[in-house]
Design an enzyme around this catalytic site. Structure first.
Site, short mmCIF file in Angstrom:
data_model
loop_
_atom_site.label_atom_id
_atom_site.label_comp_id
_atom_site.label_asym_id
_atom_site.label_seq_id
_atom_site.Cartn_x
_atom_site.Cartn_y
_atom_site.Cartn_z
N THR A 62 3.34 2.48 -27.21
CA THR A 62 4.21 2.31 -26.37
C THR A 62 3.85 3.10 -24.95
OG1 THR A 62 6.14 1.80 -27.71
CG2 THR A 62 6.60 2.75 -25.24
N SER A 99 0.97 1.27 -33.08
CA SER A 99 0.72 2.08 -34.17
C SER A 99 0.68 1.16 -35.61
CB SER A 99 1.81 3.39 -34.26
OG SER A 99 3.24 2.56 -34.35
N THR A 133 5.18 5.12 -31.53
CA THR A 133 6.15 5.75 -32.30
C THR A 133 6.63 5.26 -33.69
OG1 THR A 133 7.93 4.79 -31.09
CG2 THR A 133 7.03 6.99 -30.14
N ASP A 134 6.55 3.94 -33.83
CA ASP A 134 6.77 3.19 -35.03
C ASP A 134 6.41 3.85 -36.40
OD1 ASP A 134 8.57 1.68 -33.60
OD2 ASP A 134 7.26 -0.17 -33.53
#
Length: 370
Positions: A62, A99, A133-134
């Site tokens: 992101t 990610s 970030t996932d």
């Protein structure tokens, strides 16, 4: 009687430093001798030659996902005004994807690339990795176990994309550079920096789908903070990692398959049997409470162990550790206590452990030490 000093100003000067803490001096300085605001100057930045060299290895996420096209590693570095006051920034583009799209093979390649950078450049003070970030906490923990250096590796991301009002990516990235270049970060393994906080890759987890303060270490608390004046640490990392890790992925093309199976009311063991039949060499059970299973899961676990598949028990609660005793001790050579690791991180440790041994006792040692 002495005449008063006209225009005098009372100044309290406090001296801080070795052997001087708390010492103070009073002096009277005539007002006309004080420097005017215009004459006061800001301390110059240190010469560039003495600043630490920090390299960015960008993978996407992101933080790069601008509407109309992703930001490159170079564009990310250029988005940080003032970075030259702290470090000599370098950058390279490893990937530029979400990610969740990173493969385990790319994890291996990323770890090997980082190890190569540190081996070839003794002047490199630290390294920053951008990630979505996932699955950031998974990538960070994998690097925590496979990067062999005491120099800091900092994984960073953002919750808002560059096209969104309030995008925090540039601020997070600047703080990651500062942490990677700070001598106090040495020996702490892979660190995760977002929202002014420094967390250990082993303990941090994403706790909210949207909020900026999502990355937390729950009851353990963050390691430190990044403030305007300096980087501050409050505690250390005691489990084995990075420079003391025994895991070597330099000659690996893939990792053994390990699946995570969650416990829920009335869960069936046939799911466990299915992943065994599909080639899983290890299974992580995200158990209820302190290790409880449900439904026919115990039948599935027995089936797995009969096939020589190791089973690691963790808790789905988000905190606490799995202790020895009870059903967990029935087949100790194949049933492993996951300690306090989150299920997704226990999976990573088990995959790496299986590249070294199939001995359950030795793998249990790894879960205790890492």
């Amino acid at each position: 009687m002495r005449a008063p000093v006209v225009g005098a100003t009372l100044i309290l000067t406090v001296f801080w430093g070795p052997g001087l803490a708390g010492c103070a001096a009073l002096s009277h300085t005539p007002a006309e001798t004080q420097a005017s605001p215009a004459a006061q100057t800001v301390a110059p930045a240190p010469p560039r030659s003495v600043l630490p060299k920090v390299r960015l290895v960008a993978t996407g996420g992101t933080i790069s996902n601008r509407t109309g096209g992703r930001l490159t590693a170079e564009e990310l570095v250029n988005s940080m005004p003032g970075v030259d006051r702290y470090v000599r920034p370098e950058f390279e583009q490893f990937a530029n994807i979400a990610s969740g799209s990173l493969t385990v093979k790319q994890w291996i390649d990323l770890a090997n690339r980082i190890n190569t950078l540190f081996t070839e450049d003794s002047d490199l003070a630290g390294l920053v990795v951008t990630s979505g970030t996932d699955t950031l906490e998974e990538t960070a923990y994998f690097l925590h176990l496979t990067v062999h250096t005491d120099r800091p590796v900092v994984v960073v991301g953002s919750m808002r994309n560059p096209s969104t009002l309030g995008y925090e990516g540039a601020a997070n990235l600047l703080e990651a550079y500062r942490v990677a270049g700070d001598p106090a970060s040495h020996g702490k393994g892979v660190l995760v920096v977002l929202n002014d906080e420094i967390n250990s890759a082993r303990e941090v987890t994403k706790t909210d789908a949207h909020r900026l303060q999502t990355f937390q270490s729950r009851d353990y608390g963050f390691l430190g903070v990044v403030d305007a004046d300096r980087v501050v640490y409050y505690r250390d990392v005691v489990k084995r990692h990075t420079g003391k890790s025994e895991f070597d992925v330099s000659h690996l093309g893939e990792l053994p398959r390990v699946d995570v199976v969650m416990t829920y009311q009335g869960a069936t063991g046939d799911i466990i049997k299915a992943v065994v039949d599909q080639g899983a060499r290890g299974i992580v059970i995200a158990a209820a409470g302190a290790g409880a299973t449900s439904g026919t899961q115990e039948e599935g676990i027995r089936y797995a162990m009969e096939k020589g598949v190791l089973v690691v028990t963790t808790t789905r609660t988000g905190g606490g550790r799995i202790t020895s005793g009870g059903r967990l001790s029935s087949t100790p050579q194949l049933r492993i206590q996951g300690e306090d690791l989150a299920p997704i991180k226990a999976r990573i440790l088990l995959m790496l452990a299986l590249t070294r041994t199939k001995d359950g006792a030795d793998i249990q040692r790894m879960f205790t030490e890492y």
